[in-house]
Write a protein that holds these residues in place. Structure first.
Motif, PDB file in Angstrom:
ATOM      1  N   VAL A  50      31.705  34.674  31.720  1.00  0.00           N
ATOM      2  CA  VAL A  50      31.742  35.648  32.814  1.00  0.00           C
ATOM      3  C   VAL A  50      32.591  35.123  33.972  1.00  0.00           C
ATOM      4  N   ALA A  51      32.382  33.864  34.351  1.00  0.00           N
ATOM      5  CA  ALA A  51      33.147  33.282  35.461  1.00  0.00           C
ATOM      6  C   ALA A  51      34.634  33.239  35.138  1.00  0.00           C
ATOM      7  N   ASN A  52      34.986  32.846  33.910  1.00  0.00           N
ATOM      8  CA  ASN A  52      36.398  32.775  33.524  1.00  0.00           C
ATOM      9  C   ASN A  52      37.053  34.150  33.490  1.00  0.00           C
ATOM     10  N   GLU A  53      36.351  35.143  32.930  1.00  0.00           N
ATOM     11  CA  GLU A  53      36.911  36.492  32.853  1.00  0.00           C
ATOM     12  C   GLU A  53      37.112  37.081  34.248  1.00  0.00           C
ATOM     13  N   LEU A  54      36.134  36.892  35.128  1.00  0.00           N
ATOM     14  CA  LEU A  54      36.277  37.426  36.479  1.00  0.00           C
ATOM     15  C   LEU A  54      37.407  36.733  37.231  1.00  0.00           C
ATOM     16  N   GLU A  55      37.547  35.433  37.020  1.00  0.00           N
ATOM     17  CA  GLU A  55      38.651  34.731  37.676  1.00  0.00           C
ATOM     18  C   GLU A  55      39.998  35.238  37.157  1.00  0.00           C
ATOM     19  N   GLN A  56      40.072  35.499  35.864  1.00  0.00           N
ATOM     20  CA  GLN A  56      41.324  35.979  35.271  1.00  0.00           C
ATOM     21  C   GLN A  56      41.661  37.393  35.735  1.00  0.00           C
ATOM     22  N   TYR A  57      40.684  38.303  35.730  1.00  0.00           N
ATOM     23  CA  TYR A  57      40.977  39.703  36.011  1.00  0.00           C
ATOM     24  C   TYR A  57      40.858  40.096  37.475  1.00  0.00           C
ATOM     25  N   VAL A  58      39.934  39.463  38.199  1.00  0.00           N
ATOM     26  CA  VAL A  58      39.681  39.845  39.584  1.00  0.00           C
ATOM     27  C   VAL A  58      40.322  38.868  40.557  1.00  0.00           C
ATOM     28  N   GLY A  59      40.459  37.621  40.138  1.00  0.00           N
ATOM     29  CA  GLY A  59      41.096  36.631  40.993  1.00  0.00           C
ATOM     30  C   GLY A  59      40.139  35.738  41.743  1.00  0.00           C
ATOM     31  N   ASP A  60      38.833  35.895  41.509  1.00  0.00           N
ATOM     32  CA  ASP A  60      37.902  34.958  42.132  1.00  0.00           C
ATOM     33  C   ASP A  60      36.687  34.757  41.231  1.00  0.00           C
ATOM     34  N   ARG A  61      36.139  33.542  41.286  1.00  0.00           N
ATOM     35  CA  ARG A  61      34.971  33.191  40.489  1.00  0.00           C
ATOM     36  C   ARG A  61      33.703  33.544  41.272  1.00  0.00           C
ATOM     37  N   PRO A  62      32.673  33.981  40.583  1.00  0.00           N
ATOM     38  CA  PRO A  62      31.414  34.240  41.280  1.00  0.00           C
ATOM     39  C   PRO A  62      30.776  32.925  41.721  1.00  0.00           C
ATOM     40  N   LEU A  63      30.040  32.986  42.815  1.00  0.00           N
ATOM     41  CA  LEU A  63      29.339  31.798  43.285  1.00  0.00           C
ATOM     42  C   LEU A  63      28.219  31.408  42.327  1.00  0.00           C
TER      43      LEU A  63
END
Length: 169
Positions: free
Chosen positions: A110-123
């Motif tokens: 989840v963290a990797n996908e969000l960083e790739q598509y949204v540009g930031d990792r969740p806390l």
């Protein structure tokens, strides 16, 4: 005497240069987009099973999103304060599985996908396992098979009592 057209051209060029250094706007990604990315990323982890509840099947995903009563798994909730995001994911896992290892893989995915598509990792990514589904049932679903309710014969006591009614009394 200074040519007025040259002064006006330089002023326009100066405004264009300062406009290019200013940010054009802000990109805002809706929480529902983040939820969908997180749910999809969770499903990509081996051991996570899609489970559709009866409410989701009857009302559809858009109605359950509006009402906040989704029983479909995986299901993500986003708590966003500014650009910092915290996610809560509720999932169904096949059983038996190494729950701790699968949950760690879900967090990373989840963290990797969000960083790739949204540009930031969740806390933070919190995971709740709501349901375990036996591995043989998961295999049957993947093959497209469904289980139908068993057909049972009527109990003989019910048919025997109907036959003994005496209508002449």
């Amino acid at each position: 005497m200074v040519d007025e057209t040259l002064v006006e051209d330089r002023a326009v060029e100066g405004d264009a240069a300062s406009a290019s250094t200013r940010p054009a706007g802000a990109l805002v990604i809706a929480d529902r987009v983040v939820r969908r990315i997180a749910e999809r990323a969770a499903l990509n982890v081996a051991g996570v099973v899609r489970q559709q509840g009866t409410v989701g099947a009857v009302l559809g995903s858009s109605a359950t999103d509006l009402l906040g009563i989704s029983t479909d798994l995986p299901h993500a909730n986003v708590d966003a304060a500014g650009t910092a995001r915290r996610l809560s994911l509720t999932v169904a896992l096949e059983w038996p599985s190494a729950v701790t290892r699968v949950c760690q893989q879900i967090r990373e995915s989840v963290a990797n996908e969000l960083e790739q598509y949204v540009g930031d990792r969740p806390l933070r990514v919190d995971i709740t396992v709501r349901q375990f589904i036996p591995r043989d049932e998961v295999t049957r679903r993947k093959q497209g098979l469904i289980d139908l309710p068993s057909v049972t014969a009527e109990p003989e006591s019910a048919t025997a009592s109907e036959d003994t009614h005496d209508l002449d009394k």
